[in-house]
Design an enzyme around this catalytic site. Structure first.
Site, PDB file in Angstrom:
ATOM      1  N   HIS A 134       0.869  -1.189   0.000  1.00  0.00           N
ATOM      2  CA  HIS A 134       0.000   0.000   0.000  1.00  0.00           C
ATOM      3  C   HIS A 134       0.903   1.235   0.000  1.00  0.00           C
ATOM      4  CE1 HIS A 134      -2.941  -2.988   1.434  1.00  0.00           C
ATOM      5  NE2 HIS A 134      -3.896  -2.112   1.255  1.00  0.00           N
ATOM      6  N   TRP A 145      -4.561   5.749  -0.300  1.00  0.00           N
ATOM      7  CA  TRP A 145      -5.976   6.081  -0.533  1.00  0.00           C
ATOM      8  C   TRP A 145      -6.158   7.510  -1.048  1.00  0.00           C
ATOM      9  CZ3 TRP A 145      -4.108   2.962   3.296  1.00  0.00           C
ATOM     10  CH2 TRP A 145      -4.648   1.676   3.405  1.00  0.00           C
ATOM     11  N   GLU A 195      -6.283  -4.792  -6.038  1.00  0.00           N
ATOM     12  CA  GLU A 195      -7.666  -4.258  -6.079  1.00  0.00           C
ATOM     13  C   GLU A 195      -7.786  -3.177  -7.138  1.00  0.00           C
ATOM     14  OE1 GLU A 195      -8.842  -3.231  -2.031  1.00  0.00           O
ATOM     15  OE2 GLU A 195      -8.618  -5.316  -1.382  1.00  0.00           O
ATOM     16  N   TRP A 200     -10.410   3.110  -5.071  1.00  0.00           N
ATOM     17  CA  TRP A 200     -10.046   3.675  -3.759  1.00  0.00           C
ATOM     18  C   TRP A 200      -8.544   3.872  -3.592  1.00  0.00           C
ATOM     19  CZ3 TRP A 200     -13.365  -0.399  -4.574  1.00  0.00           C
ATOM     20  CH2 TRP A 200     -12.817  -1.687  -4.520  1.00  0.00           C
ATOM     21  N   TYR A 266     -14.521  -9.261  -0.414  1.00  0.00           N
ATOM     22  CA  TYR A 266     -15.098  -9.228   0.932  1.00  0.00           C
ATOM     23  C   TYR A 266     -16.631  -9.203   0.844  1.00  0.00           C
ATOM     24  CZ  TYR A 266     -10.405  -8.066   2.611  1.00  0.00           C
ATOM     25  OH  TYR A 266      -9.066  -8.096   2.916  1.00  0.00           O
ATOM     26  N   GLU A 299      -7.503 -11.920  -1.120  1.00  0.00           N
ATOM     27  CA  GLU A 299      -7.962 -11.385   0.167  1.00  0.00           C
ATOM     28  C   GLU A 299      -9.440 -11.685   0.307  1.00  0.00           C
ATOM     29  OE1 GLU A 299      -7.415  -7.209   1.047  1.00  0.00           O
ATOM     30  OE2 GLU A 299      -5.484  -7.183   0.022  1.00  0.00           O
ATOM     31  N   TRP A 334      -7.746 -11.473   5.885  1.00  0.00           N
ATOM     32  CA  TRP A 334      -6.984 -10.268   6.217  1.00  0.00           C
ATOM     33  C   TRP A 334      -6.558 -10.250   7.681  1.00  0.00           C
ATOM     34  CZ3 TRP A 334      -4.126  -8.322   2.930  1.00  0.00           C
ATOM     35  CH2 TRP A 334      -3.606  -7.033   3.050  1.00  0.00           C
ATOM     36  N   ARG A 335      -5.925  -9.191   8.072  1.00  0.00           N
ATOM     37  CA  ARG A 335      -5.166  -9.127   9.312  1.00  0.00           C
ATOM     38  C   ARG A 335      -6.053  -8.987  10.564  1.00  0.00           C
ATOM     39  NH1 ARG A 335      -3.053  -3.884  10.554  1.00  0.00           N
ATOM     40  NH2 ARG A 335      -4.530  -2.269  10.030  1.00  0.00           N
TER      41      ARG A 335
END
Ligand code: BMA
Length: 395
Positions: A134, A145, A195, A200, A266, A299, A334-335
């Site tokens: 990221h 973002w 993604e 985003w 998700y 993910e 995910w985390r």
């Protein structure tokens, strides 16, 4: 890699005819090969073993598994997954955001030197390493973002190109510093610019043209592989949810530039029985099989896991529902965030969590592989070139 739960690759590697099923598989092991012609032996073995393992099994992965959990942070040996299921995950996801800034820790507070140690530990245990990034917006210095347009600016000739190359130098130094016990480079499934179908992140959807994304991808591969000489990487392209092949491939960098096809989802896991989950799994497996690539659900997760049957009732049932879709190589949750940014909560259970018992059932299912069930992913499989074209087995 202990005990009798370790799976055998014999069926996939040798008795192709007996394993032949109704599902189209990789065209052949000869056609299916990593995009880096100079790839290290261990990374090449990883590529082929992922193709073999997914004929029979789906690996379970968890982001930041060793770094922190629900009640702890950076405690040696700990893992919410292991403390709940009894085994570490098969796939370990990690994150490089802020490495580009020469920061000592990533955007989630994970120290990069400690992270290097955890990656070595996971590799020594036989686990598979995948890394996302990221990275900040190279034009504004804002976060990933910050969707101010930036892709064109970092392409060759762009105002921020040199800055971006400097960022890649830092990433190259880190990825090149990951070494196994014999000094061999540790293979990494590198998944930058993820993604990308969504809007985003600054590299996503509306914030660049598909052509700009393709150029960014290819430039990044060429720089890390050819200029910096990193040959321990498998390259993973990933979108968010997709509903057609055209949708998935809109900004696809090309078969010569990608080893692994992933998608982050998700959405289809929020309730049991959503037909979008088996449909997308089938879609990604078909896309990968047609190209000799490795399909992954890069993910997923349900924040907080409020459904006590989520692991078998939603995830496992969704994977099993489609005979093609069940050939996904891995599913990574995910985390277990401790800073609760971006609406994060735990995505894997911890002892005492309402879904813990179901997670144990998920672990015990013969389809699903955790770290204690893996074959040696880093040793060349027996005679991969002899693999006949054809189908992955039905399970
Ligand atoms: C996102 C969220 C963020 C985190 C980032 C990188 O999906 O979990 O909180 O900073 O991933 O790990």
């Amino acid at each position: 890699m202990t005990g009798n739960r370790v799976v055998a690759l014999a069926c996939a590697a040798v008795t192709v005819v007996a394993c032949h099923g109704a599902t189209p598989g990789p065209r052949s092991m000869a056609d299916s090969k990593p995009v880096d012609a100079r790839i290290t032996p261990e990374a090449r073995a990883l590529f082929h073993n992922l193709q073999l393992v997914r004929r029979e099994h789906v690996m379970f992965g968890h982001q930041d598994d060793l770094a922190y959990g629900f009640t702890w942070n950076a405690e040696p040996g700990r893992s919410d997954v292991k403390e709940t299921a009894g085994a570490y995950p098969a796939v370990y996801g990690w994150e490089l955001g802020h490495l580009e800034l020469d920061s000592a820790q990533n955007l989630d507070g994970v120290n990069f030197d400690t992270l290097r140690g955890w990656i070595g530990e996971a590799y020594a245990r036989g686990g598979v390493i995948t890394i996302s990034w990221h990275l900040n917006n190279p034009v504004t210095g804002g976060s990933a973002w910050d969707t101010t347009r930036a892709v064109a600016a970092i392409l060759p000739g762009g105002a921020q190109h040199d800055r971006y190359v400097g960022w890649l130098d830092r990433v190259a130094a880190f990825l090149g510093s990951l070494k196994g016990p014999k000094g061999e480079p540790i293979p990494v499934v590198f998944r930058p610019y993820h993604e990308t179908s969504g809007s985003w992140f600054w590299w996503g959807g509306r914030h660049r043209t598909p052509e700009e994304y393709v150029q960014l991808w290819r430039m990044t591969v060429e720089y890390l592989r050819d200029t910096k000489g990193l040959h321990n990487l498998l390259w993973a392209y990933s979108t968010d949810v997709f509903n057609s092949e055209a949708d998935y491939l809109r900004q696809y960098p090309g078969d010569e530039w990608v080893d692994v096809l992933g998608f982050d989802d998700y959405q289809s896991v929020r309730r049991p029985g959503d037909p979008a989950l088996p449909r997308r799994l089938r879609g990604i497996v078909q896309l990968a099989d047609a190209r000799g690539k490795i399909p992954i659900m890069s993910e997923t997760g349900l924040a907080g896991i409020p459904d006590p049957q989520w692991w078998t009732g939603t995830v496992l049932a969704g994977i099993r529902r489609d005979p093609v879709g069940q050939h996904i190589a891995w599913v990574l949750v995910w985390r277990n965030a401790t800073n609760f940014q971006h609406g994060d909560k735990v995505y894997a259970p911890y002892p005492g969590h309402p879904s813990a018992a179901d997670f144990v059932r998920f672990y015990k299912d013969p389809l699903i592989l955790f770290g204690d069930e893996l074959p040696n992913m880093y040793a060349a499989p027996a005679a991969p070139a002899a693999q006949a074209p054809g189908a992955a087995p039905s399970r």
